[in-house]
Design an enzyme around this catalytic site. Sequence first.
Site, PDB file in Angstrom:
ATOM      1  N   LYS A   1      18.066 -21.743  86.924  1.00  0.00           N
ATOM      2  CA  LYS A   1      17.882 -22.887  88.205  1.00  0.00           C
ATOM      3  C   LYS A   1      16.817 -21.964  89.350  1.00  0.00           C
ATOM      4  CE  LYS A   1      20.471 -22.447  92.151  1.00  0.00           C
ATOM      5  NZ  LYS A   1      19.386 -22.973  93.038  1.00  0.00           N
TER       6      LYS A   1
ATOM      7  N   GLU B   1      19.233  -8.358  90.702  1.00  0.00           N
ATOM      8  CA  GLU B   1      18.159  -7.754  91.232  1.00  0.00           C
ATOM      9  C   GLU B   1      18.332  -8.230  92.678  1.00  0.00           C
ATOM     10  OE1 GLU B   1      16.067  -5.799  90.083  1.00  0.00           O
ATOM     11  OE2 GLU B   1      16.126  -6.158  87.708  1.00  0.00           O
TER      12      GLU B   1
ATOM     13  N   CYS C   1      11.598  -8.001  98.154  1.00  0.00           N
ATOM     14  CA  CYS C   1      12.526  -7.345  97.787  1.00  0.00           C
ATOM     15  C   CYS C   1      12.322  -5.745  98.163  1.00  0.00           C
ATOM     16  CB  CYS C   1      13.292  -7.698  96.549  1.00  0.00           C
ATOM     17  SG  CYS C   1      12.223  -7.225  95.236  1.00  0.00           S
TER      18      CYS C   1
ATOM     19  N   GLU D   1      18.197  -6.031 105.713  1.00  0.00           N
ATOM     20  CA  GLU D   1      16.869  -6.586 105.115  1.00  0.00           C
ATOM     21  C   GLU D   1      16.432  -7.774 106.053  1.00  0.00           C
ATOM     22  OE1 GLU D   1      17.085  -8.709 101.499  1.00  0.00           O
ATOM     23  OE2 GLU D   1      15.518  -7.755 100.498  1.00  0.00           O
TER      24      GLU D   1
END
Length: 500
Positions: A190, A266, A300, A400
């Site tokens: 996906k 992840e 990331c 983040e």
Amino acid sequence: MLFETIDIPQLNKTIKTPIGLFVDGQFIPSSDGGKIDTFNPTTGERITSFYAGTVEDVNAAVQIAKDVYTYTWSMQPMKDRRDLLLKLARLLERDKEILAMLDSIDAGKPYHTNALADLDQVITLTNYYAGAVGKYTNGEVIPVNSDKFCYTLREPYGVVALIVPWNYPLAMACWKMQGALAAGNTIVIKPSENTSLSLLYFGQLVMEAGFPKGVVNIIPGVGNIVGEALAKHMDVNKISFTGSTTVGCKMLQYSGLSNMKEVCLECGGKSPAVVFKDADVNNAVAWTANGIFYNSGQNCTANSRIYVHENIYDEFLEKFKEYAKSHYSFADFNIFNPDCTLGPVISKIQYDRIMKYIKSSDGKKDILYSIPSKTETTGFFIPPVIFTDVPEESLLLQEEIFGPVVVITKFCHYSEVVKMANNSRYGLAAAVFTEGVRRGHRFARDVHAGTVWINSSNDEEISAPFGGFKMSGIGRELGRYGVESYMQTKTVHMSMAPHH
Ligand code: NAD
């Protein structure tokens, strides 16, 4: 209509691209006919819409992937898998520009300085995993006694499901897919609802390369419909997810609520870069500026916290601002201009989120060039922003942000900076700059992160493992791990003695 044409006037190109689900080797509409619009972050305008999968579509795709695995793919010689991946690499090379254009318009990636580089990596990685077929499949023989020994076999999981984000749309998908295929699994993947176009185009190349129908299936759609159905599916034996920590936590729940499938995560990061007083300052400036501003900070592993020794702090800060100003440019908001190095952020939602952090009154801020007005651009462009003198508990240092926003902090002692670097729920990566060999390695030992760069930052290698500590993830991708993590170990006991 299962294909659309998309114009790229800046390059004088028109691309014909699929917009259906890719199941059993063909593009099909979703079972309820529902579609999702996809937008160009450079303008805010709609590009096209694509079919969005339903739970029923997920079930059908998993069943096909399971059947193909059982009756065809698991029996195919390894050499075939290698040859198919090699052919796929050649097709990716042939259509590199098309795929880069799709990622550019869909994700707002500067074409020349970013999107093409993603494709170079995808091609190298596909060749790498073609070469990995059969390499990491060896088990071991365990002698027990004169009447018995055991041996282990490394077997694919069968059907694996993959869920990926939007920041490197095709690259993140390929980090997972090629290794999973090399290991012998079938796939249902996906893409992000923000960036599904390049992966759907990729489906055509899978067929052209000659993969059996149903080995790779692509179901675009909404996360809590398609993603959740995949993660809870009883016939999916492994899920590999790249995305936010919040959704990563849900993956573990979904696994526990269904069939205890293996989970690889992840997730997010808040990576520190530490610059000691003996560092080569120019080198540290260049790596850390790229480490936060490349891809508009939507990495990331972005080194969004930089700690600089007090003796070189002023020099570093000045050079950092100069470097960012001279290397990061919107180039008139044209991501197809070769001088464009700073594209928009992905969406209005992300733009608003990042702007909230920029409005924070924690510490001092330097917005390197003005925030574009709506008359200048309708896209989601944000200039580089540098915060200093930020208190350690500030959200700017804890959350983040996923935009071109960095916090630069002064430190004095080694133990102090290690403590600050480790003061995070994340542990994805870290960078350290020093000319001292022992200091560099000591920091690598002391920092809690899955990847540590000494005298560089954000330069992943596809042959080296990648993944996070703490709430940045579970498991590893890339290198031999990219194949091994898609195989499970079976132990066979061989007894030669009669039962007493
Ligand atoms: P996200 O978590 O919102 O979405 C990631 C994927 O999960 C998308 O495909 C989305 O549709 C799907 N999803 C969303 N909700 C779901 C649900 N309830 N069930 C199942 N699937 C669901 O992340 P994003 O905004 O697309 O990407 C940004 C995040 O990804 C950042 O946190 C970034 O750090 C992380 N990321 C991590 C890595 C890494 O390798 N560690 C790499 C790239 C991005």
